[in-house]
Design an enzyme around this catalytic site. Structure first.
Site, PDB file in Angstrom:
ATOM      1  N   GLN A 213       0.882  -1.118   0.018  1.00  0.00           N
ATOM      2  CA  GLN A 213       0.058  -0.021   0.040  1.00  0.00           C
ATOM      3  C   GLN A 213       0.957   1.481   0.052  1.00  0.00           C
ATOM      4  O   GLN A 213       0.280   2.472   0.020  1.00  0.00           O
ATOM      5  CB  GLN A 213      -1.083   0.186   1.150  1.00  0.00           C
ATOM      6  CG  GLN A 213      -1.752  -1.071   1.048  1.00  0.00           C
ATOM      7  CD  GLN A 213      -3.040  -1.154   0.200  1.00  0.00           C
ATOM      8  OE1 GLN A 213      -3.268  -0.101  -0.562  1.00  0.00           O
ATOM      9  NE2 GLN A 213      -3.612  -2.176  -0.065  1.00  0.00           N
ATOM     10  N   CYS A 374      -8.892  -8.330   5.189  1.00  0.00           N
ATOM     11  CA  CYS A 374      -7.878  -9.299   5.330  1.00  0.00           C
ATOM     12  C   CYS A 374      -6.800  -8.609   6.415  1.00  0.00           C
ATOM     13  O   CYS A 374      -5.660  -8.908   6.678  1.00  0.00           O
ATOM     14  CB  CYS A 374      -6.896  -9.359   4.035  1.00  0.00           C
ATOM     15  SG  CYS A 374      -7.784 -10.285   2.919  1.00  0.00           S
TER      16      CYS A 374
HETATM   17  C1  LIG Z   1      -0.700  -4.188   3.099  1.00  0.00           C
HETATM   18  C2  LIG Z   1      -1.083  -5.443   2.102  1.00  0.00           C
HETATM   19  N1  LIG Z   1      -0.133  -6.485   2.238  1.00  0.00           N
HETATM   20  C3  LIG Z   1      -0.340  -7.472   1.525  1.00  0.00           C
HETATM   21  C4  LIG Z   1      -1.126  -7.659   0.611  1.00  0.00           C
HETATM   22  C5  LIG Z   1      -1.216  -8.701  -0.301  1.00  0.00           C
HETATM   23  O1  LIG Z   1      -1.351  -8.291  -1.651  1.00  0.00           O
HETATM   24  P1  LIG Z   1      -1.375  -9.281  -2.765  1.00  0.00           P
HETATM   25  O2  LIG Z   1      -3.086  -9.978  -2.581  1.00  0.00           O
HETATM   26  O3  LIG Z   1      -1.228  -8.558  -4.014  1.00  0.00           O
HETATM   27  O4  LIG Z   1      -0.323 -10.509  -2.662  1.00  0.00           O
HETATM   28  C6  LIG Z   1      -2.184  -6.778   0.505  1.00  0.00           C
HETATM   29  C7  LIG Z   1      -3.445  -6.628  -0.443  1.00  0.00           C
HETATM   30  O5  LIG Z   1      -4.609  -5.906  -0.276  1.00  0.00           O
HETATM   31  C8  LIG Z   1      -2.048  -5.469   1.381  1.00  0.00           C
HETATM   32  O6  LIG Z   1      -2.880  -4.323   1.408  1.00  0.00           O
END
Ligand SMILES: Cc1ncc(COP(=O)(O)O)c(C=O)c1O
Length: 416
Positions: A213, A374
């Protein structure tokens, strides 16, 4: 509610011109102009990215690294040129410190499984924070369970800021790795990474930064931050899904075992002994997402052309405007009020379930995300199940913030 001035913002950024680069933004949803405020989940793609991918499939498609023929050489050159683009984007010292992965999640799993398995043993500790995305919690839980190690968690304040005193007290000789988000996806909090890195290094612990982010909003200079690993996803920074980057310091990557075995990550194979390839190929087993890499390169070039500082300034202006306006709506509770924030406005509205907020907003053409994002531990901290989250990108305007406010007022009418 005030109606914002159209066009060039105080940050000197021509949003209307930028919006024209994004074909998807021109459409209507439920008969209303699309107001896309779900950028923390995934951002929209400029024409430059879409066309780079089409161009590759129409004119260059071929496997990389293995062919002597014309197309393979072209594809390899284009693919490898993105490594240099990414190196320069992050200011990494060397292109071999850039590893193409599927995204932030895979990058963190790679470090947990490769660095973690090699360096974390029984009784050791991994330190994370209470504001992590599940992607930066679960890989460490898996590792800790396997190695008999402990996962320690630094708490956050009610503003959603990391408690640095507690963080420093949790660091010690048992800490084998610190993994922390640069910007929280649920709260928008920007963490003081340089300070965190200095603290962790004082006890000899390397630091992984989850930059998912941060990269769309902030200038990231991995050498200035001093971090050991930095992970981000292409799709949150205007690139395609399924591609991302893990940056790692050469000295650490050299010592790490491969994460996956297969083609391309080897120098030679016999049944008796396999010699692994040099960096960064040691960590890129199998045919990579070549089109994804090329699309990511186009996205990083697009961001660089606009200037990440100008992008950040423009977004901050809109997010501040939206936050001020939304905060005045009766019943709204803003979740995440850190002094340093980027991109995110999370809130609840009285007893209205965030899913109902999201559904009513959708009928008004306003796309936001609702749920735990999440980040269930963050929700637990604030004693809630979910929030409504509006998240902003370089193409969002104050008029769209006004539309968000009008749509939330509709929710209040429905639930009055
Ligand atoms: C802070 C953060 N870390 C990790 C992720 C995981 O990203 P990805 O699903 O693209 O691997 C996200 C996705 O929303 C996130 O916001």
């Amino acid at each position: 509610m005030s109606v914002a001035a159209k066009g060039v913002s105080g940050a000197g950024f021509d949003v209307e011109r930028v919006r024209a680069d994004f074909p998807i933004l021109q459409q209507k949803v439920h008969g209303k102009p699309l107001v896309y405020l779900d950028n923390a989940a995934t951002s929209q793609k400029p024409r430059a990215v879409i066309e780079a991918i089409s161009r590759y499939y129409e004119g260059t498609n071929s496997n990389v690294h293995r062919g002597v023929h014309y197309l393979s050489e072209l594809a390899t050159a284009e693919y490898e040129s993105v490594r240099e683009t990414a190196r320069s984007f992050l200011n990494a010292a060397d292109h071999k410190e850039i590893i193409f992965v599927r995204g932030t999640t895979e990058a963190i799993n790679l470090v947990a499984q490769s660095y973690g398995r090699a360096h974390v043993g029984s009784g050791d500790e991994i330190l994370i924070t209470e504001m992590e995305h599940h992607s930066n919690i679960v890989p460490w839980q898996i590792l800790c369970k396997e190695r008999g190690a402990m996962l320690r968690v630094a708490p956050i304040s009610d503003a959603g800021e990391l408690d640095l005193d507690s963080f420093s007290k949790l660091l010690g000789p048992k800490t084998k790795l610190v993994s922390v988000t640069h910007v929280s996806n649920a709260l928008g909090t920007i963490n003081p990474i340089r300070r965190i890195v200095d603290m962790a290094h004082s006890v000899g612990a390397p630091v992984l930064v989850d930059g998912a982010q941060a990269v769309p909003h902030l200038k990231v200079d991995v050498q200035a931050l001093g971090c050991d690993f930095y992970a981000f996803s292409g799709h949150k920074v205007y690139g395609p899904t399924g591609i991302g980057i893990l940056y790692g310091k050469t000295a650490l990557l050299e010592k790490m075992p491969p994460y996956q075995g297969g083609g391309d990550m080897i120098m030679s194979v016999t049944f008796e002994k396999t010699v692994y390839n040099r960096l960064p190929y040691k960590f890129e087993a199998g045919t990579p997402d070549i089109a994804g890499v090329i699309g990511l390169g186009a996205a990083l070039n697009y961001v660089s052309r606009l200037g990440i500082e100008r992008i950040g300034a423009q977004e901050n202006e809109v997010v501040r405007y939206a936050t001020d306006a939304v905060s005045t709506i009766p019943g709204v509770r803003v979740i995440g009020t850190a002094k340093e924030k980027a991109g995110v406005l999370s809130f609840t509205l009285g007893e209205v379930h965030p899913h109902d907020i999201g559904t009513i907003l959708d009928r008004e053409g306003v796309a936001i995300r609702t749920g735990h994002h999440c980040s269930q531990p963050v929700m637990q901290h604030f004693g809630i199940e979910a929030t409504a989250r509006a998240s902003f990108a370089l193409y969002n305007t104050k008029e769209e913030a006004d539309a968000l406010v009008r749509a939330i007022e509709k929710v209040r009418e429905v639930f009055a």
